[in-house]
Design an enzyme around this catalytic site. Structure first.
Site, mmCIF file in Angstrom:
data_model
loop_
_atom_site.group_PDB
_atom_site.id
_atom_site.type_symbol
_atom_site.label_atom_id
_atom_site.label_comp_id
_atom_site.label_asym_id
_atom_site.label_seq_id
_atom_site.Cartn_x
_atom_site.Cartn_y
_atom_site.Cartn_z
ATOM 1 N N GLY A 29 0.843 -1.192 0.000
ATOM 2 C CA GLY A 29 0.000 0.000 0.000
ATOM 3 C C GLY A 29 0.875 1.237 0.000
ATOM 4 O O GLY A 29 1.902 1.276 0.685
ATOM 5 N N TYR A 103 -7.324 -6.250 -8.994
ATOM 6 C CA TYR A 103 -7.696 -5.828 -7.640
ATOM 7 C C TYR A 103 -9.045 -6.386 -7.195
ATOM 8 O O TYR A 103 -9.983 -6.464 -7.984
ATOM 9 C CB TYR A 103 -7.778 -4.295 -7.573
ATOM 10 C CG TYR A 103 -6.440 -3.614 -7.667
ATOM 11 C CD1 TYR A 103 -5.719 -3.299 -6.522
ATOM 12 C CD2 TYR A 103 -5.893 -3.271 -8.902
ATOM 13 C CE1 TYR A 103 -4.485 -2.667 -6.599
ATOM 14 C CE2 TYR A 103 -4.655 -2.643 -8.994
ATOM 15 C CZ TYR A 103 -3.962 -2.344 -7.836
ATOM 16 O OH TYR A 103 -2.741 -1.722 -7.919
ATOM 17 N N ASN A 169 -0.979 10.956 -5.585
ATOM 18 C CA ASN A 169 -1.086 9.614 -6.181
ATOM 19 C C ASN A 169 -2.488 9.368 -6.766
ATOM 20 O O ASN A 169 -3.440 9.140 -6.033
ATOM 21 C CB ASN A 169 -0.772 8.575 -5.096
ATOM 22 C CG ASN A 169 -0.263 7.280 -5.677
ATOM 23 O OD1 ASN A 169 -0.379 7.050 -6.879
ATOM 24 N ND2 ASN A 169 0.283 6.427 -4.830
ATOM 25 N N ARG A 171 -5.131 7.327 -9.150
ATOM 26 C CA ARG A 171 -5.466 6.061 -9.806
ATOM 27 C C ARG A 171 -6.869 6.196 -10.398
ATOM 28 O O ARG A 171 -7.865 6.062 -9.677
ATOM 29 C CB ARG A 171 -5.423 4.899 -8.807
ATOM 30 C CG ARG A 171 -4.049 4.620 -8.228
ATOM 31 C CD ARG A 171 -3.089 4.091 -9.286
ATOM 32 N NE ARG A 171 -1.740 3.874 -8.746
ATOM 33 C CZ ARG A 171 -0.783 4.779 -8.730
ATOM 34 N NH1 ARG A 171 -1.013 5.994 -9.223
ATOM 35 N NH2 ARG A 171 0.410 4.502 -8.243
ATOM 36 N N ARG A 230 10.326 13.680 -9.772
ATOM 37 C CA ARG A 230 10.513 13.445 -11.209
ATOM 38 C C ARG A 230 11.393 12.225 -11.487
ATOM 39 O O ARG A 230 12.170 12.221 -12.443
ATOM 40 C CB ARG A 230 11.089 14.703 -11.862
ATOM 41 C CG ARG A 230 10.192 15.932 -11.689
ATOM 42 C CD ARG A 230 10.553 17.055 -12.622
ATOM 43 N NE ARG A 230 11.906 17.572 -12.390
ATOM 44 C CZ ARG A 230 12.470 18.522 -13.129
ATOM 45 N NH1 ARG A 230 11.802 19.059 -14.144
ATOM 46 N NH2 ARG A 230 13.693 18.954 -12.855
ATOM 47 N N ALA A 263 9.244 3.704 -5.332
ATOM 48 C CA ALA A 263 10.197 4.815 -5.474
ATOM 49 C C ALA A 263 9.625 6.124 -4.939
ATOM 50 O O ALA A 263 10.260 6.819 -4.134
ATOM 51 C CB ALA A 263 10.597 4.972 -6.936
ATOM 52 N N ASP A 265 6.926 6.627 -2.988
ATOM 53 C CA ASP A 265 6.541 6.532 -1.571
ATOM 54 C C ASP A 265 7.768 6.691 -0.674
ATOM 55 O O ASP A 265 7.710 7.352 0.369
ATOM 56 C CB ASP A 265 5.895 5.172 -1.267
ATOM 57 C CG ASP A 265 4.759 4.828 -2.220
ATOM 58 O OD1 ASP A 265 4.097 5.763 -2.718
ATOM 59 O OD2 ASP A 265 4.528 3.629 -2.462
#
Length: 310
Positions: A29, A103, A169, A171, A230, A263, A265
């Site tokens: 997560g 999922y 983030n 989604r 980035r 990366a 997170d």
């Protein structure tokens, strides 16, 4: 020195992945990754890291909590719901190494943490925290009423002198529409002190714009400190009223990059482990890059403790 505290809100799911004929099981997560990596990089007497979610009363949920506690993440604000289970996802990897995710999370326990009998008590506790961190996924899994309730909690925290940190983030599959997401993100940014953005997510949600326009829009929403991640390129840190900082990433040879799953997170965790301890934005960004560049050299979101940078 008084120990400060941070509440990290989100969802952790059961992760299944295939290796030959075997299924491997783990937990994953975005915000949980950040919680673990902050906990590993701060002194215990400097910052208490709490994870905020809801889980079931099943053995998977118990295993999750035990693994977080081993990492020094506090679980006192986690609710256990009798009739719910954690979400689950399966990673399928094809012959070229390309991964596809499936999922099962539509009725996961984490969606209901603000609807439970303990929600009022937890909301009151959160309002007293020094820092609250959440992501676009933390928002996406909630219904409209719970989202509104969460914003009330965040505003109360800020009114008490706390700071709110948001990672954009995004989604798309977790949202009904872009319009719904834009409204939720606008409301969120209006009560955010530090925002972590990626241009990919910004472009997907708002349409492609030059970096200075992205910064202008985010500051205009009320955010004091904006960090643009980035990847392998330099990150940008824009603090209202100060000169724009550009901090180079750590260059790795291609063969050293194994898995970029966490990366972003882990970058946020490295940044905050310095920034929330009184460090400069420059030093925080360097730590963010160091953490992320270490994490991507290992398979899986959470790397071995002994692999962490000094």
């Amino acid at each position: 020195m008084t120990t400060k505290n941070i509440a990290i809100i989100g969802e952790c799911m059961i992760e299944l992945s295939q290796k030959g004929a075997d299924l491997n099981r783990g937990f994953g997560g975005d915000t949980l990754n950040t919680a673990v990596y902050i906990s590993r990089q701060v002194k215990p007497d400097a910052l208490d890291v709490h994870y905020v979610t809801a889980l079931g009363t099943d053995s998977f949920s118990s295993e999750m909590m035990a693994s977080w506690q081993k990492e020094g993440v506090k679980t006192d604000l986690i609710q256990r719901l009798d009739n719910k289970l954690p979400g689950l996802y399966f990673i399928e990897t094809d012959a070229t190494g390309e991964r596809t995710f499936y999922y099962w999370r539509n009725d996961a326990a984490a969606r209901y943490w603000l609807e439970s009998p303990d929600a009022d008590t937890i909301s009151q506790q959160l309002a007293q925290f020094d820092y609250i961190y959440l992501s676009g996924i933390s928002l996406a899994i909630l219904n409209q009423a719970s989202r509104a309730r969460l914003l009330t909690v965040l505003r109360a925290c800020r009114a008490n002198g706390g700071k709110v940190i948001f990672d954009n983030n995004y989604r798309p599959r977790l949202w009904q529409s872009k319009e719904e997401t834009r409204q939720a993100y606008s409301d969120m940014l209006a009560c955010t002190d530090i925002a972590f953005l990626t241009l990919d997510d910004e472009d997907m949600l708002w349409g492609e714009l030059p970096v200075d326009e992205v910064l202008k829009r985010t500051h205009g929403a009320g955010v004091m400190e904006v960090v643009i991640k980035r990847g392998a390129d330099a990150c940008l840190v824009s603090i209202q009223g100060e000169a724009l900082l550009e901090v180079p990433a750590i260059k790795l040879p291609k063969e050293k990059v194994v898995d970029t799953t966490a990366a972003g997170d882990s970058f946020s965790a490295g940044y905050l482990s310095v920034r929330l301890n009184g460090g400069s934005a420059q030093d925080a960004a360097k730590r963010g890059h160091l953490t992320a560049s270490t994490v991507i050299q290992y398979r899986g979101a959470i790397i071995p403790l002994e692999a962490m940078p000094a």
